[in-house]
Design a protein around this motif. Structure first.
Motif, PDB file in Angstrom:
ATOM      1  N   GLU A 111       6.936   2.835   5.192  1.00  0.00           N
ATOM      2  CA  GLU A 111       6.229   1.747   5.963  1.00  0.00           C
ATOM      3  C   GLU A 111       5.125   1.305   4.961  1.00  0.00           C
ATOM      4  O   GLU A 111       4.841   2.091   4.337  1.00  0.00           O
ATOM      5  N   GLY A 112       4.758   0.283   5.429  1.00  0.00           N
ATOM      6  CA  GLY A 112       3.568  -0.518   4.806  1.00  0.00           C
ATOM      7  C   GLY A 112       3.917  -1.595   3.926  1.00  0.00           C
ATOM      8  O   GLY A 112       5.072  -1.703   3.469  1.00  0.00           O
ATOM      9  N   ALA A 113       3.038  -2.362   3.560  1.00  0.00           N
ATOM     10  CA  ALA A 113       3.264  -3.409   2.473  1.00  0.00           C
ATOM     11  C   ALA A 113       1.810  -4.239   2.168  1.00  0.00           C
ATOM     12  O   ALA A 113       1.346  -5.043   2.908  1.00  0.00           O
ATOM     13  N   SER A 114       1.594  -4.139   0.776  1.00  0.00           N
ATOM     14  CA  SER A 114       0.578  -5.104   0.034  1.00  0.00           C
ATOM     15  C   SER A 114       0.751  -4.498  -1.446  1.00  0.00           C
ATOM     16  O   SER A 114       1.194  -3.525  -1.852  1.00  0.00           O
ATOM     17  N   PRO A 115       0.797  -5.636  -2.279  1.00  0.00           N
ATOM     18  CA  PRO A 115       1.100  -5.369  -3.677  1.00  0.00           C
ATOM     19  C   PRO A 115       0.061  -4.477  -4.143  1.00  0.00           C
ATOM     20  O   PRO A 115      -1.160  -4.475  -3.913  1.00  0.00           O
ATOM     21  N   ALA A 116       0.570  -3.657  -5.230  1.00  0.00           N
ATOM     22  CA  ALA A 116      -0.221  -2.574  -6.080  1.00  0.00           C
ATOM     23  C   ALA A 116      -0.640  -2.964  -7.361  1.00  0.00           C
ATOM     24  O   ALA A 116       0.178  -3.667  -7.927  1.00  0.00           O
ATOM     25  N   SER A 117      -1.579  -2.548  -7.874  1.00  0.00           N
ATOM     26  CA  SER A 117      -1.969  -3.184  -9.273  1.00  0.00           C
ATOM     27  C   SER A 117      -1.254  -2.141 -10.017  1.00  0.00           C
ATOM     28  O   SER A 117      -0.782  -0.937 -10.044  1.00  0.00           O
ATOM     29  N   GLY A 118      -1.007  -2.632 -11.367  1.00  0.00           N
ATOM     30  CA  GLY A 118      -0.493  -1.798 -12.572  1.00  0.00           C
ATOM     31  C   GLY A 118       1.003  -1.672 -12.368  1.00  0.00           C
ATOM     32  O   GLY A 118       1.663  -2.323 -11.941  1.00  0.00           O
ATOM     33  N   GLY A 119       1.489  -0.422 -12.524  1.00  0.00           N
ATOM     34  CA  GLY A 119       2.772  -0.036 -12.572  1.00  0.00           C
ATOM     35  C   GLY A 119       3.646   0.655 -11.309  1.00  0.00           C
ATOM     36  O   GLY A 119       4.697   0.942 -11.495  1.00  0.00           O
ATOM     37  N   SER A 120       2.755   0.615 -10.239  1.00  0.00           N
ATOM     38  CA  SER A 120       2.964   1.507  -9.106  1.00  0.00           C
ATOM     39  C   SER A 120       3.662   0.583  -8.094  1.00  0.00           C
ATOM     40  O   SER A 120       2.947  -0.546  -7.633  1.00  0.00           O
ATOM     41  N   PRO A 121       4.853   1.064  -7.424  1.00  0.00           N
ATOM     42  CA  PRO A 121       5.242   0.140  -6.660  1.00  0.00           C
ATOM     43  C   PRO A 121       4.427  -0.170  -5.364  1.00  0.00           C
ATOM     44  O   PRO A 121       3.664   0.760  -5.026  1.00  0.00           O
ATOM     45  N   SER A 122       4.441  -1.269  -4.676  1.00  0.00           N
ATOM     46  CA  SER A 122       3.794  -1.229  -3.296  1.00  0.00           C
ATOM     47  C   SER A 122       4.476  -0.589  -2.298  1.00  0.00           C
ATOM     48  O   SER A 122       5.672  -0.711  -2.113  1.00  0.00           O
ATOM     49  N   PRO A 123       3.500   0.128  -1.392  1.00  0.00           N
ATOM     50  CA  PRO A 123       4.239   0.939  -0.068  1.00  0.00           C
ATOM     51  C   PRO A 123       4.696   0.056   0.837  1.00  0.00           C
ATOM     52  O   PRO A 123       4.353  -0.821   1.006  1.00  0.00           O
ATOM     53  N   GLY A 124       6.021   0.127   1.133  1.00  0.00           N
ATOM     54  CA  GLY A 124       6.822  -0.442   2.039  1.00  0.00           C
ATOM     55  C   GLY A 124       7.446  -1.511   1.784  1.00  0.00           C
ATOM     56  O   GLY A 124       8.062  -2.300   2.573  1.00  0.00           O
ATOM     57  N   VAL A 125       7.499  -2.008   0.474  1.00  0.00           N
ATOM     58  CA  VAL A 125       8.187  -3.198  -0.193  1.00  0.00           C
ATOM     59  C   VAL A 125       9.462  -2.790  -0.553  1.00  0.00           C
ATOM     60  O   VAL A 125       9.677  -1.793  -1.432  1.00  0.00           O
ATOM     61  N   ARG A 126      10.536  -3.278  -0.224  1.00  0.00           N
ATOM     62  CA  ARG A 126      11.851  -2.766  -0.411  1.00  0.00           C
ATOM     63  C   ARG A 126      12.690  -4.145  -1.135  1.00  0.00           C
ATOM     64  O   ARG A 126      12.609  -4.969  -0.599  1.00  0.00           O
ATOM     65  N   LEU A 127      13.053  -3.341  -2.307  1.00  0.00           N
ATOM     66  CA  LEU A 127      13.935  -4.447  -3.164  1.00  0.00           C
ATOM     67  C   LEU A 127      15.535  -3.913  -3.046  1.00  0.00           C
ATOM     68  O   LEU A 127      15.813  -2.810  -3.226  1.00  0.00           O
ATOM     69  N   GLU A 128      16.381  -5.096  -2.661  1.00  0.00           N
ATOM     70  CA  GLU A 128      17.759  -4.676  -2.417  1.00  0.00           C
ATOM     71  C   GLU A 128      18.571  -5.690  -3.240  1.00  0.00           C
ATOM     72  O   GLU A 128      18.021  -6.859  -3.772  1.00  0.00           O
ATOM     73  N   TYR A 129      19.789  -5.055  -3.608  1.00  0.00           N
ATOM     74  CA  TYR A 129      20.750  -6.137  -4.337  1.00  0.00           C
ATOM     75  C   TYR A 129      21.919  -6.236  -3.506  1.00  0.00           C
ATOM     76  O   TYR A 129      22.266  -5.410  -2.615  1.00  0.00           O
ATOM     77  N   HIS A 130      22.377  -7.296  -3.634  1.00  0.00           N
ATOM     78  CA  HIS A 130      23.742  -7.650  -3.086  1.00  0.00           C
ATOM     79  C   HIS A 130      24.661  -8.299  -3.821  1.00  0.00           C
ATOM     80  O   HIS A 130      24.801  -8.961  -4.667  1.00  0.00           O
TER      81      HIS A 130
END
Length: 300
Positions: free
Chosen positions: A30-49
Motif C-alpha cells: 500500500e501507499g504511493a509517493s515518489p522516493a528519492s535516490g534508488g529506492s522504489p516508492s511504496p505502493g507504486v506498481r510496475l507491470e508489464y504486458h
C-alpha cells in the motif's frame, strides 16, 4: 467448445519498497509517493504486458504500466538491459495514478532479440527518482510452449486430460498444442513403445478436436492403433518439435485386456478421466487460456 481468437494480455512485474514473494500472483504493497535516490516508492506498481497470455520471449513486443503514482505526476521512463529502447509512460488522464504507454511513431517497444533466457531488471524513474523496479522473466527466442499433449480414445468426446488408462489395441487420437510453433513446421513425429511405429501428427488434421481451449495455439493431431500385445504398464510418449530443438514427453498407462478386432474403441478407457486441463509445460512455460495478470517478482 468453439475455436475463436482470444486476445489475452499477460501481466507481470511488481516493485515496491517492501520485498514481496517471487511467485506469480504476489500482491502489491500500500501507499504511493515518489522516493528519492534508488529506492522504489511504496505502493507504486510496475507491470508489464505480453500478448495472448504467452510467456515473454526475446524479441517480443512489450507494454508497461504504472499504478499507484501520486496525483500530479507527469512522466516516467522505463529502462532495462533487456529492452530495445527506453519506454515512456504518462498519466492515463489528468490527475490519474495510472499510466499509459507512449507509442510514438518510430519507437520499438520490445524485448531485445538474441537474449539468453533469464531474469532481467527493469526500472521506472520520474524526474531522476526511482519510483518502481521489477524483474522480467524472459525465454529464449523460438522456445516451444506446449499447452497440452494428450492421448485418448479416438472416438470419445475430446477433452484436455489424458485418460487414466487405455486398453491394448485401442484406436487413439494424439493432440499437441504449441503456443509458439516453429515457422514452417506443419507436422511432428510421435514415438512410444505403445505404438506399432512412429506416428505423424499434423496441423489441419481431421483429428483436430477444434476445442476453444486450443486458441490461439497451433494444433497438431493424428491417430493410431495401440499395439495389442503391449504389456500393462506406464509408458512414455515422446515428440520432438521446433525442427529438432525441443523434446516433450507425456505418459500413458496401459491396462486391461486387449480390444478385440472390430470392437468400438471409444469404450476402451478403463479408468476415470484425469483432471481436466492436465498438460505438459515445456521449457518452464505453461499458459492458461483465460484473461488474468501474471506478476513478476520484485527486485531486491
Amino acid at each position: 467448445m468453439f475455436r475463436n481468437a482470444v486476445g489475452v494480455v499477460g501481466v507481470a512485474g511488481l516493485a515496491v519498497a517492501a520485498l514481496l514473494g517471487g511467485a506469480a500472483g504476489a500482491s502489491a504493497a500500500e501507499g504511493a509517493s515518489p522516493a528519492s535516490g534508488g529506492s522504489p516508492s511504496p505502493g507504486v506498481r510496475l507491470e508489464y504486458h505480453a500478448g495472448q497470455n504467452l510467456a515473454l520471449e526475446a524479441g517480443d513486443a512489450i507494454w508497461f504500466s504504472l499504478d499507484g503514482m501520486p496525483p500530479g505526476w507527469d512522466k516516467a521512463e522505463v529502462t532495462s538491459p533487456a529492452l530495445q529502447e527506453p519506454i515512456t509512460l504518462t498519466p492515463l488522464k489528468k490527475g490519474s495514478t495510472q499510466s499509459a504507454q507512449v507509442d510514438a511513431p518510430g519507437t520499438d517497444h520490445r524485448v531485445r532479440s538474441g537474449l539468453r533466457a533469464g531474469t532481467y531488471p527493469v526500472t521506472a524513474t520520474s524526474h531522476g527518482r526511482t519510483v518502481a523496479t521489477a524483474q522480467l522473466k524472459i525465454l529464449a527466442e523460438n522456445t516451444a510452449q506446449i499447452y497440452r499433449f494428450v492421448i485418448g480414445p479416438r472416438n470419445a468426446s475430446p477433452g484436455s486430460g489424458t485418460p487414466a488408462s487405455l486398453r491394448p489395441g485401442s484406436d487413439v487420437r494424439v493432440v499437441l498444442t504449441d503456443l509458439r510453433a516453429a515457422p514452417g513446421e506443419d507436422s511432428l513425429t510421435v514415438t512410444s513403445p505403445v505404438f506399432k511405429g512412429p506416428l505423424t501428427i499434423k496441423t489441419d488434421s481431421p483429428d483436430d478436436p477444434g476445442c476453444k481451449c486450443d486458441d490461439p495455439g497451433t494444433v497438431y493431431a493424428g491417430h493410431a492403433e495401440l499395439r495389442g500385445d503391449v504389456p500393462n504398464g506406464r509408458y512414455t510418449v515422446t515428440v520432438v518439435s521446433h525442427h529438432g530443438q525441443q523434446t516433450t514427453k507425456q505418459h500413458v498407462t496401459i491396462a486391461g485386456q486387449p480390444v478385440a478386432d472390430g470392437a468400438d474403441p471409444s469404450w476402451a478407457v478403463t479408468g476415470g478421466v484425469a483432471a481436466t486441463g492436465l498438460a505438459l509445460a515445456s521449457g518452464g512455460a505453461f499458459a492458461v487460456r483465460r484473461r488474468r495478470s501474471r506478476k513478476a517478482a520484485p527486485s531486491a
